[in-house]
Design an enzyme around this catalytic site. Structure first.
Site, PDB file in Angstrom:
ATOM      1  CG  PHE A 128      -1.932   1.154   1.122  1.00 30.32           C
ATOM      2  CD1 PHE A 128      -3.114   0.987   0.422  1.00 30.32           C
ATOM      3  CD2 PHE A 128      -1.672   2.398   1.683  1.00 30.32           C
ATOM      4  CE1 PHE A 128      -4.025   2.033   0.287  1.00 30.32           C
ATOM      5  CE2 PHE A 128      -2.576   3.444   1.554  1.00 30.32           C
ATOM      6  CZ  PHE A 128      -3.764   3.257   0.854  1.00 30.32           C
ATOM      7  CG  ASP A 214       5.645   3.478   1.751  1.00 27.45           C
ATOM      8  OD1 ASP A 214       5.668   4.075   2.844  1.00 27.45           O
ATOM      9  OD2 ASP A 214       4.633   3.411   1.033  1.00 27.45           O
ATOM     10  CE  LYS A 252      -0.258   5.399   7.559  1.00 29.84           C
ATOM     11  NZ  LYS A 252      -1.650   5.715   7.835  1.00 29.84           N
TER      12      LYS A 252
HETATM   13  C1  LIG Z   1       2.989   2.270   3.787  1.00 33.07           C
HETATM   14  C2  LIG Z   1       2.094   3.401   3.424  1.00 33.07           C
HETATM   15  N1  LIG Z   1       2.427   4.224   2.436  1.00 33.07           N
HETATM   16  C3  LIG Z   1       1.661   5.266   2.081  1.00 33.07           C
HETATM   17  C4  LIG Z   1       0.473   5.517   2.719  1.00 33.07           C
HETATM   18  C5  LIG Z   1      -0.370   6.689   2.300  1.00 33.07           C
HETATM   19  O1  LIG Z   1      -0.236   7.701   3.227  1.00 33.07           O
HETATM   20  P1  LIG Z   1      -1.275   8.929   3.235  1.00 33.07           P
HETATM   21  O2  LIG Z   1      -2.599   8.357   3.658  1.00 33.07           O
HETATM   22  O3  LIG Z   1      -0.700   9.890   4.222  1.00 33.07           O
HETATM   23  O4  LIG Z   1      -1.315   9.473   1.857  1.00 33.07           O
HETATM   24  C6  LIG Z   1       0.068   4.686   3.763  1.00 33.07           C
HETATM   25  C7  LIG Z   1      -1.210   4.920   4.451  1.00 33.07           C
HETATM   26  O5  LIG Z   1      -1.775   4.055   5.068  1.00 33.07           O
HETATM   27  C8  LIG Z   1       0.888   3.598   4.129  1.00 33.07           C
HETATM   28  O6  LIG Z   1       0.551   2.760   5.125  1.00 33.07           O
END
Ligand SMILES: Cc1ncc(COP(=O)(O)O)c(C=O)c1O
Length: 400
Positions: A128, A214, A252
């Site tokens: 994700f 990520d 986050k």
């Molecule tokens: C691993 C990861 N990357 C990216 C995102 C996306 O982040 P945002 O909701 O701040 O755009 C999330 C959100 O859950 C995530 O868990």
């Protein structure tokens, strides 16, 4: 539910009016133990006095100027993040998806400068990366993507942590990067084998393609290390530089609740972006950067890395023991305060049961009850969390 809002979330029927530490209070004054922290955001819990004071003071001085000018708070935060990670330079965005968009653009530009006109990025099943179009295209969830075609091209998908598949994908000359989460959050709290992280690092280095991690969910202390790849290096007992990525994204938990995203680059990825290649109106504003600097300072000064590791270990052990005889519980897994209880059936109802009992938890990947509590969670609260969750899971499994 409000008719004025787009119907993008199946919301729970509760609204919170205030919080204190790991506790949230609803409109009726009922208290809930927050086992979700706004999905890994409220690192310091709610209304942490240091964070509140820093945000208020900064708001009173200056909230926003522009990236047309130097922003001292941004410079200080960039230095702090680079010192914690050994990365070399930072671009600030406002969310995880945006940080990942930046990472994808950076990887493409890196390839372009090496003569690759149609760059490909290797991504993982179950990943994700966010809801914006390129991040969504990189995400390994067909349900999230359905209806939004044509997706952004150039992503090659392999099974999570499958190093042989990564190696095969790297045979393609057009591949410029491998993008993955060290611990998949939305994918069901799936922890990559540290050996796989090491192998991907070695393969990408040898092929001169970028390793992009990520760390939006598993970064900023959640694993008990500042970043997930540092946790993997520690688990292997190897020096950090052996696993350090070329690109890392954060969001986050970084601002302790104030929106901020970051894209960090090092080695071959450093210096790729120049003026005009990328930008953001809000990114790295003084308010968000002050919140992040304070969050990082409190994590360090209150020993929250060690705390996350210890409470997380205790929570998993406790849940394993109390649920060991319960049929329907497949596995308790995770690292630090990123905990998943995998069940053998769709588990959404556990969230409702927990809510009724005054506990906030979340379900991801349909069958995995996920805990992402604030890093300030201490043992007495962890005990309440474990006891209440185990009771909810047991009751749910007995009745479904
Ligand atoms: C691993 C990861 N990357 C990216 C995102 C996306 O982040 P945002 O909701 O701040 O755009 C999330 C959100 O859950 C995530 O868990």
């Amino acid at each position: 539910m409000s008719p004025w809002l787009m119907n993008t979330y199946a919301r729970l029927p509760v609204a919170f009016t205030r919080g204190e530490g790991v506790w949230l209070y609803d409109e009726e004054g009922r208290r809930y133990l927050d086992g979700v922290a706004g999905i890994a955001v409220s690192t310091l819990g709610h209304a942490h006095p240091r964070l509140v004071a820093a945000i208020c003071a900064q708001a009173g001085r200056l909230i926003h100027t522009s990236n047309l000018y130097r922003v001292r708070e941004q410079e200080a935060l960039a230095e702090r993040l680079c010192r914690l990670s050994g990365m070399e330079e930072v671009f600030f965005a406002n969310s995880g998806a945006e940080a990942n968009e930046g990472a994808i653009k950076l990887a493409r530009l890196y390839g372009y400068r090496r003569g690759i006109k149609r760059a490909k990025i290797v991504v993982m099943e179950g990943a994700f990366h966010g809801r914006t179009l390129a991040a969504l295209s990189a995400t390994g969830n067909r349900r999230a993507q359905e209806g939004f075609e044509p997706l952004v091209e150039g992503f090659v998908r392999v099974p999570f942590g499958d190093v042989a598949a990564v190696e095969r994908a790297l045979a393609d000359e057009e591949v410029v990067a491998v993008l993955f989460e060290v611990i998949q959050g939305e994918g069901g709290v799936r922890v990559a084998n540290p050996e796989a992280v090491r192998t991907i690092r070695e393969l990408t280095r040898a092929r001169e393609v970028l390793m992009v991690v990520d760390e939006v969910q598993c970064g900023v202390g959640r694993t008990g290390c500042w970043f997930g790849w540092q946790w993997a290096a520690a688990a292997l007992g190897v020096a950090e530089e052996r696993l350090r990525p070329d690109v890392m994204t954060l969001a986050k938990g970084l601002g302790g609740g104030v929106p901020i995203g970051a894209l960090l680059a090092s080695g071959p990825a450093a210096g790729v972006f120049g003026p005009g290649n990328h930008g953001s109106t809000f990114g790295g504003n003084p308010l968000a950067c002050t919140a992040a600097l304070t969050t990082l300072a409190v994590i360090e000064e209150e020993g929250l890395l060690t705390n996350a590791a210890e409470q997380g270990r205790w929570l998993r052990e406790e849940l394993r023991q109390t649920l060991s005889e319960v049929r329907g519980v497949e596995e308790v897994r995770g690292e630090g305060l990123m905990v998943g209880v995998a069940l053998d059936r769709p588990a959404a109802e556990v969230v409702f049961r927990a809510l009724e009992s005054g506990l906030l938890v979340n379900v991801t990947a349909e069958r995995v009850v996920r805990l992402l509590p604030p890093l300030i969670l201490r043992r007495p609260e962890a005990e309440i969390l474990a006891t209440q969750l185990a009771a909810c899971v047991r009751a749910f499994l007995a009745s479904s």
